[in-house]
Design a protein around this motif. Structure first.
Motif, PDB file in Angstrom:
ATOM      1  N   GLU A   1     -12.669  -4.055  -3.718  1.00 34.93           N
ATOM      2  CA  GLU A   1     -12.615  -2.618  -3.480  1.00 34.93           C
ATOM      3  C   GLU A   1     -12.943  -2.321  -2.027  1.00 34.93           C
ATOM      4  O   GLU A   1     -13.582  -3.124  -1.335  1.00 34.93           O
TER       5      GLU A   1
ATOM      6  N   THR B   1      -2.843   6.012 -10.600  1.00 42.05           N
ATOM      7  CA  THR B   1      -3.335   4.637 -10.480  1.00 42.05           C
ATOM      8  C   THR B   1      -3.870   4.145 -11.812  1.00 42.05           C
ATOM      9  O   THR B   1      -3.530   3.046 -12.276  1.00 42.05           O
TER      10      THR B   1
ATOM     11  N   SER C   1       2.380  11.439   0.370  1.00 40.60           N
ATOM     12  CA  SER C   1       1.279  10.881   1.145  1.00 40.60           C
ATOM     13  C   SER C   1       0.998  11.779   2.332  1.00 40.60           C
ATOM     14  O   SER C   1       1.815  12.620   2.722  1.00 40.60           O
TER      15      SER C   1
ATOM     16  N   ASN D   1     -11.723   9.565  -5.663  1.00 42.34           N
ATOM     17  CA  ASN D   1     -12.228  10.248  -4.482  1.00 42.34           C
ATOM     18  C   ASN D   1     -13.545  10.907  -4.837  1.00 42.34           C
ATOM     19  O   ASN D   1     -13.711  11.426  -5.953  1.00 42.34           O
TER      20      ASN D   1
ATOM     21  N   TYR E   1       0.848  -1.197   0.000  1.00 44.15           N
ATOM     22  CA  TYR E   1       0.000   0.000   0.000  1.00 44.15           C
ATOM     23  C   TYR E   1       0.875   1.236   0.000  1.00 44.15           C
ATOM     24  O   TYR E   1       2.084   1.165   0.260  1.00 44.15           O
TER      25      TYR E   1
ATOM     26  N   THR F   1     -12.952   7.796  -0.217  1.00 46.17           N
ATOM     27  CA  THR F   1     -12.013   7.380  -1.251  1.00 46.17           C
ATOM     28  C   THR F   1     -12.223   5.906  -1.532  1.00 46.17           C
ATOM     29  O   THR F   1     -12.387   5.100  -0.617  1.00 46.17           O
ATOM     30  N   ARG F   2     -12.236   5.581  -2.815  1.00 48.73           N
ATOM     31  CA  ARG F   2     -12.402   4.190  -3.245  1.00 48.73           C
ATOM     32  C   ARG F   2     -11.037   3.609  -3.576  1.00 48.73           C
ATOM     33  O   ARG F   2     -10.298   4.153  -4.402  1.00 48.73           O
ATOM     34  N   PHE F   3     -10.692   2.523  -2.913  1.00 46.30           N
ATOM     35  CA  PHE F   3      -9.456   1.799  -3.155  1.00 46.30           C
ATOM     36  C   PHE F   3      -9.778   0.491  -3.872  1.00 46.30           C
ATOM     37  O   PHE F   3     -10.853  -0.083  -3.673  1.00 46.30           O
TER      38      PHE F   3
ATOM     39  N   SER G   1      -4.415   4.867   3.079  1.00 48.32           N
ATOM     40  CA  SER G   1      -4.252   3.583   2.410  1.00 48.32           C
ATOM     41  C   SER G   1      -4.068   2.456   3.424  1.00 48.32           C
ATOM     42  O   SER G   1      -4.624   1.358   3.261  1.00 48.32           O
TER      43      SER G   1
ATOM     44  N   PRO H   1      -5.425   3.682  -4.167  1.00 47.51           N
ATOM     45  CA  PRO H   1      -6.582   4.563  -4.349  1.00 47.51           C
ATOM     46  C   PRO H   1      -6.922   4.732  -5.818  1.00 47.51           C
ATOM     47  O   PRO H   1      -6.038   4.940  -6.651  1.00 47.51           O
TER      48      PRO H   1
ATOM     49  N   ALA I   1      -7.344   1.648   4.891  1.00 49.36           N
ATOM     50  CA  ALA I   1      -8.145   0.847   3.964  1.00 49.36           C
ATOM     51  C   ALA I   1      -7.711  -0.612   3.987  1.00 49.36           C
ATOM     52  O   ALA I   1      -8.546  -1.520   3.935  1.00 49.36           O
TER      53      ALA I   1
END
Length: 304
Positions: free
Chosen positions: A79, A64, A128, A55, A6, A171-173, A14, A52, A17
């Motif tokens: 996810e 990404t 970060s 967002n 991560y 935020t979608r990882f 991260s 990630p 997550a």
């Protein structure tokens, strides 16, 4: 148990997550960048990477997307949608802060607070939010926009909490593994991610893509374009579609896309991380409807 890379250092969103995943990883490995995390999967150094993707306020994370598309094959198998809460950590008082560090997305999501409370402070972009907190500890900046967990871990006082412009930001990882990994079994509430390359010299090429999905009742939940790098005006379209590759209507849609597109890359089918119910298939387009139609056609061809 799987080792998961991560975006580090420890204390980033991260990492939070990663800790949301079940089962928990045997070991979580921080990396210096998103490309490094994905390359660790390609090289076999780790079993997976959690990176990630988008967002809810700032949109996609281009690094990404570009690394998923630009290197050897990877597959998305899961996810995590993580609520994001920012804090300002530093050696106060607040009035003395002259420099604020954070990841560019974090700074963008706290523009209102920074403009209102620290109008004279300059911002410093780092890799970060946890790296920003470390910069405060090292004395190179006065304050950091970071996750509260990072400030707590490093013993840095919180000067302000909940400083994001929107309280409901998430935020979608995505969990990324080697491309030869089979998709997880369908759950009934899944998403299929695709990269679609259209014939740019063909009129209505993008409309053809959307039509292949619409006529089969496949709900398009996200579409975005990214440059291919070939030359100006050449784009690849990234699609998120409700459904799983094992579903009959998704399978038919993929066959249709394969016929009308220059290239279709399957990025993965995986469960949605949401409490929202799936969108129901339109009448006549459920898997049962499609199977019944196939049986009827077989009967006609067989003379029944």
């Amino acid at each position: 148990m799987v080792t998961i890379a991560y975006l580090g250092p420890p204390g980033t969103f991260s990492e939070a997550a990663v800790r949301r995943l079940s089962p928990a990883p045997d070991e979580a490995v921080p990396t210096r960048s998103i490309p490094e995390a994905l390359d660790a999967v390609r090289d076999g150094a780790v079993g997976a990477a959690l990176v990630p993707l988008e967002n809810s306020l700032e949109g996609s994370v281009p690094v990404t997307l570009d690394n998923l598309l630009g290197g050897p094959g990877l597959r998305v198998v899961g996810e995590v949608a993580l609520p994001v809460t920012f804090a300002l950590a530093g050696r106060g008082p607040l009035e003395s802060v002259r420099t604020v560090a954070s990841h560019p997305h974090a700074l963008a999501q706290c523009r209102g607070f920074l403009r209102a409370k620290l109008p004279s402070a300059s911002t410093v972009e780092v890799l970060s939010t946890a790296a920003a907190a470390q910069a405060v500890l090292d004395g190179t900046v006065d304050a950091a926009v970071c996750a509260p967990i990072a400030a707590t871990a490093l013993g840095i006082p919180l000067l302000a909490e909940n400083i994001g412009d929107r309280p409901d930001t998430a935020t979608r990882f995505v969990l990324v593994v080697p491309a030869d990994t089979p998709p997880p079994a369908p759950t009934g509430n899944d998403v299929t991610s695709l990269a679609v390359y259209i014939a740019h010299d063909r009129v209505g090429a993008l409309l053809s893509v959307l039509t292949e999905l619409a006529v089969r009742g496949v709900n398009l939940t996200r579409i975005e374009s990214r440059p291919t790098g070939e030359r100006l005006g050449r784009y690849v379209f990234l699609l998120d579609c409700a459904g799983h590759v094992a579903d009959s209507r998704m399978g038919e849609a993929l066959l249709g896309l394969r016929r009308v597109c220059a290239e279709v890359r399957f990025l993965g089918s995986y469960p949605r991380d949401t409490d929202d119910p799936p969108v129901a298939a339109p009448a006549g387009l459920t898997d049962d409807d499609l199977h019944a139609a196939e049986d009827w056609l077989r009967g006609l061809r067989g003379g029944a």
